[in-house]
Design a protein around this motif. Structure first.
Motif, PDB file in Angstrom:
ATOM      1  N   MET A  91      -8.602  -0.639  -6.204  1.00 20.36           N
ATOM      2  CA  MET A  91      -7.586   0.168  -5.545  1.00 20.36           C
ATOM      3  C   MET A  91      -6.204  -0.456  -5.770  1.00 20.36           C
ATOM      4  SD  MET A  91      -6.548   2.648  -3.720  1.00 20.36           S
ATOM      5  CE  MET A  91      -8.060   3.406  -3.112  1.00 20.36           C
ATOM      6  N   ASP A  92      -5.221   0.396  -6.027  1.00 18.32           N
ATOM      7  CA  ASP A  92      -3.817  -0.004  -6.012  1.00 18.32           C
ATOM      8  C   ASP A  92      -3.201   0.749  -4.844  1.00 18.32           C
ATOM      9  OD1 ASP A  92      -0.905   0.294  -6.519  1.00 18.32           O
ATOM     10  OD2 ASP A  92      -1.341  -0.816  -8.366  1.00 18.32           O
ATOM     11  N   VAL A  93      -2.898   0.023  -3.781  1.00 21.79           N
ATOM     12  CA  VAL A  93      -2.497   0.670  -2.526  1.00 21.79           C
ATOM     13  C   VAL A  93      -1.254   1.530  -2.715  1.00 21.79           C
ATOM     14  CG1 VAL A  93      -1.786   0.271  -0.141  1.00 21.79           C
ATOM     15  CG2 VAL A  93      -3.547  -1.180  -1.167  1.00 21.79           C
ATOM     16  N   GLY A  94      -0.240   0.998  -3.374  1.00 19.85           N
ATOM     17  CA  GLY A  94       0.997   1.754  -3.577  1.00 19.85           C
ATOM     18  C   GLY A  94       0.799   2.972  -4.454  1.00 19.85           C
ATOM     19  N   ASN A  95       0.046   2.815  -5.546  1.00 25.84           N
ATOM     20  CA  ASN A  95      -0.200   3.950  -6.442  1.00 25.84           C
ATOM     21  C   ASN A  95      -0.982   5.053  -5.747  1.00 25.84           C
ATOM     22  OD1 ASN A  95       1.096   2.592  -8.483  1.00 25.84           O
ATOM     23  ND2 ASN A  95      -0.735   2.179  -9.695  1.00 25.84           N
ATOM     24  N   CYS A  96      -1.948   4.655  -4.935  1.00 30.58           N
ATOM     25  CA  CYS A  96      -2.749   5.637  -4.205  1.00 30.58           C
ATOM     26  C   CYS A  96      -1.874   6.466  -3.270  1.00 30.58           C
ATOM     27  CB  CYS A  96      -3.847   4.919  -3.426  1.00 30.58           C
ATOM     28  SG  CYS A  96      -4.899   6.017  -2.435  1.00 30.58           S
ATOM     29  N   LEU A  97      -1.049   5.790  -2.494  1.00 30.19           N
ATOM     30  CA  LEU A  97      -0.172   6.498  -1.560  1.00 30.19           C
ATOM     31  C   LEU A  97       0.828   7.380  -2.297  1.00 30.19           C
ATOM     32  CD1 LEU A  97       0.378   3.582   0.966  1.00 30.19           C
ATOM     33  CD2 LEU A  97      -0.671   5.792   1.506  1.00 30.19           C
ATOM     34  N   ALA A  98       1.360   6.882  -3.411  1.00 31.84           N
ATOM     35  CA  ALA A  98       2.318   7.666  -4.196  1.00 31.84           C
ATOM     36  C   ALA A  98       1.670   8.916  -4.773  1.00 31.84           C
ATOM     37  CB  ALA A  98       2.898   6.811  -5.317  1.00 31.84           C
ATOM     38  N   GLY A  99       0.368   8.854  -5.042  1.00 35.42           N
ATOM     39  CA  GLY A  99      -0.349  10.002  -5.585  1.00 35.42           C
ATOM     40  C   GLY A  99      -0.909  10.934  -4.527  1.00 35.42           C
TER      41      GLY A  99
ATOM     42  N   GLY B 266     -14.511  -2.485 -14.289  1.00 36.93           N
ATOM     43  CA  GLY B 266     -13.934  -1.743 -13.170  1.00 36.93           C
ATOM     44  C   GLY B 266     -12.847  -0.809 -13.620  1.00 36.93           C
ATOM     45  N   TYR B 267     -12.259  -0.115 -12.656  1.00 38.68           N
ATOM     46  CA  TYR B 267     -11.196   0.854 -12.940  1.00 38.68           C
ATOM     47  C   TYR B 267     -10.083   0.705 -11.917  1.00 38.68           C
ATOM     48  CZ  TYR B 267      -8.781   5.276 -13.766  1.00 38.68           C
ATOM     49  OH  TYR B 267      -7.820   6.219 -14.016  1.00 38.68           O
ATOM     50  N   HIS B 268      -8.847   0.751 -12.418  1.00 37.32           N
ATOM     51  CA  HIS B 268      -7.640   0.552 -11.615  1.00 37.32           C
ATOM     52  C   HIS B 268      -6.972   1.889 -11.289  1.00 37.32           C
ATOM     53  CE1 HIS B 268      -3.690  -0.994 -10.449  1.00 37.32           C
ATOM     54  NE2 HIS B 268      -3.150  -0.218 -11.364  1.00 37.32           N
ATOM     55  N   ALA B 269      -6.465   1.998 -10.079  1.00 38.28           N
ATOM     56  CA  ALA B 269      -5.928   3.270  -9.580  1.00 38.28           C
ATOM     57  C   ALA B 269      -4.502   3.569 -10.033  1.00 38.28           C
ATOM     58  CB  ALA B 269      -5.957   3.261  -8.053  1.00 38.28           C
ATOM     59  N   HIS B 270      -4.308   4.829 -10.417  1.00 39.00           N
ATOM     60  CA  HIS B 270      -2.974   5.399 -10.628  1.00 39.00           C
ATOM     61  C   HIS B 270      -2.883   6.703  -9.840  1.00 39.00           C
ATOM     62  CE1 HIS B 270      -1.029   2.800 -13.610  1.00 39.00           C
ATOM     63  NE2 HIS B 270      -2.248   2.540 -14.036  1.00 39.00           N
ATOM     64  N   GLY B 271      -1.672   7.179  -9.683  1.00 41.64           N
ATOM     65  CA  GLY B 271      -1.451   8.345  -8.830  1.00 41.64           C
ATOM     66  C   GLY B 271      -2.283   9.557  -9.197  1.00 41.64           C
ATOM     67  N   HIS B 272      -2.442   9.840 -10.504  1.00 40.08           N
ATOM     68  CA  HIS B 272      -3.155  11.051 -10.910  1.00 40.08           C
ATOM     69  C   HIS B 272      -4.643  10.991 -10.574  1.00 40.08           C
ATOM     70  CE1 HIS B 272      -3.961   8.544 -14.513  1.00 40.08           C
ATOM     71  NE2 HIS B 272      -5.049   9.276 -14.637  1.00 40.08           N
ATOM     72  N   ASP B 273      -5.155   9.795 -10.268  1.00 40.69           N
ATOM     73  CA  ASP B 273      -6.568   9.668  -9.899  1.00 40.69           C
ATOM     74  C   ASP B 273      -6.876  10.307  -8.558  1.00 40.69           C
ATOM     75  OD1 ASP B 273      -7.172   8.111 -12.211  1.00 40.69           O
ATOM     76  OD2 ASP B 273      -6.338   6.354 -11.217  1.00 40.69           O
ATOM     77  N   PHE B 274      -5.840  10.675  -7.805  1.00 46.25           N
ATOM     78  CA  PHE B 274      -6.050  11.224  -6.466  1.00 46.25           C
ATOM     79  C   PHE B 274      -5.781  12.729  -6.409  1.00 46.25           C
ATOM     80  CE2 PHE B 274      -5.255   6.744  -6.357  1.00 46.25           C
ATOM     81  CZ  PHE B 274      -6.389   6.308  -5.701  1.00 46.25           C
ATOM     82  N   LYS B 275      -5.804  13.324  -7.604  1.00 48.53           N
ATOM     83  CA  LYS B 275      -5.761  14.777  -7.696  1.00 48.53           C
ATOM     84  C   LYS B 275      -7.076  15.333  -7.165  1.00 48.53           C
ATOM     85  CE  LYS B 275      -5.583  18.421 -11.222  1.00 48.53           C
ATOM     86  NZ  LYS B 275      -5.478  18.691 -12.682  1.00 48.53           N
ATOM     87  N   LYS B 276      -6.997  16.424  -6.398  1.00 52.47           N
ATOM     88  CA  LYS B 276      -8.193  16.992  -5.784  1.00 52.47           C
ATOM     89  C   LYS B 276      -9.009  17.810  -6.802  1.00 52.47           C
ATOM     90  CE  LYS B 276      -7.896  15.595  -1.483  1.00 52.47           C
ATOM     91  NZ  LYS B 276      -7.615  16.499  -0.352  1.00 52.47           N
TER      92      LYS B 276
END
Length: 279
Positions: free
Chosen positions: A190-198, A158-168
């Motif tokens: 999903m990392d809920v906090g990292n997603c929102l921060a990104g 699997g893969y874990h979320a960081h903020g830069h993963d939500f770049k368009k």
């Protein structure tokens, strides 16, 4: 952060709907309770000094599992004994991309088999592996190949979320492009906090990929400095509803990075807050 009347009615409605359309009411089992673990990166300094003691305290807090991000110089069999002695299980391992390559993969699989772990979660990918869009698709195909290889051993990658993963990327986040091109066996951690921060929307994304969130990181966003799970602005009721209806979630995993001076207290508070929310 207690369950609201609307939350209760939603959950009750789901259950009533299921019961009313099922021909064998007595045969319906309640959904399995999602277990709660903690990512040991939260308490990495303490774990490096005395891993057996940290594991024992974590179990006393009410956690059922731990996810590793490094092994603090211990061999797999020694770690397994520590887990068995405390009654904890391994609910995942953050496995660097390098350790998933062909020359390292057999050793990685063997180590995690000894731990009793089936979740090999890549914790980080550089932006150059996820951008531009074509590169994200190419990387997704590599994960599909990995998923097939580890499946033979009863494991999931699997893969874990960081903020830069939500770049368009052309109107869609890199995360969405990546998971739209991976097979269902690739875990979307999903990392809920990292997603929102990104700048991402974890609620929409979790709903977009049903069944993919076998493990999810519970991390707070917003609120006063040092806020832990349940003390910020995340709509945890909504997160839980998704995970417990369509998410396919097997583990809630707490990760705390907001209280660097008191990490053990931070994960304790998170566990207490989750218990107040019925988890």
């Amino acid at each position: 952060m207690s369950c609201t009347r609307r939350d209760w009615l939603f959950e009750a409605g789901v259950m009533v709907g299921c019961l009313s359309c099922h021909p064998l009411l007595g045969a319906i089992a309640a959904p399995a309770k999602i277990r709660v673990g903690v990512q040991l990166y939260s308490v990495r300094r303490e774990a490096a000094k005395d891993l057996p003691r940290v594991l024992a305290v974590i179990r006393e807090m009410g956690y059922e599992g731990v996810e590793f991000a490094g092994y603090y110089g211990h061999e797999a069999k020694a770690i397994r004994k520590m887990l068995d002695d405390t009654g904890l299980v391994c609910c995942g391992s953050h496995t660097p991309w390098e350790s998933l390559q062909a020359d390292k993969l057999p050793g990685t699989i063997e180590f995690n088999q000894s731990l009793g772990n089936k979740y090999l979660i890549c914790p980080w990918l550089s932006e150059k592996l996820l951008s531009p869009r074509e590169k994200a698709i190419e990387t997704a195909k590599l994960f599909n190949d990995l998923a097939a290889k580890v499946k033979e051993h009863g494991m999931l990658v699997g893969y874990h979320a960081h903020g830069h993963d939500f770049k368009k990327l052309d109107g869609e986040t890199a995360w969405e492009v990546f998971f739209s091109h991976t097979v269902p066996d690739v875990v979307m951690q999903m990392d809920v906090g990292n997603c929102l921060a990104g700048g991402g929307d974890p609620y929409v994304i979790l709903e977009k990929f049903p069944g993919r969130s076998k493990t999810i990181h519970l991390k707070e966003h917003g609120g006063p400095p040092g806020s832990v799970v349940g003390e910020g602005t995340v709509d945890w009721g909504r997160i839980f509803r998704i995970c417990e209806t369509i998410g396919g979630t097997e583990w809630y995993i707490v990760e705390e990075e907001s209280s660097p001076d008191t990490p053990m207290e931070a994960i304790r508070r998170s566990r207490e807050n989750l218990r107040k929310m019925g988890r």
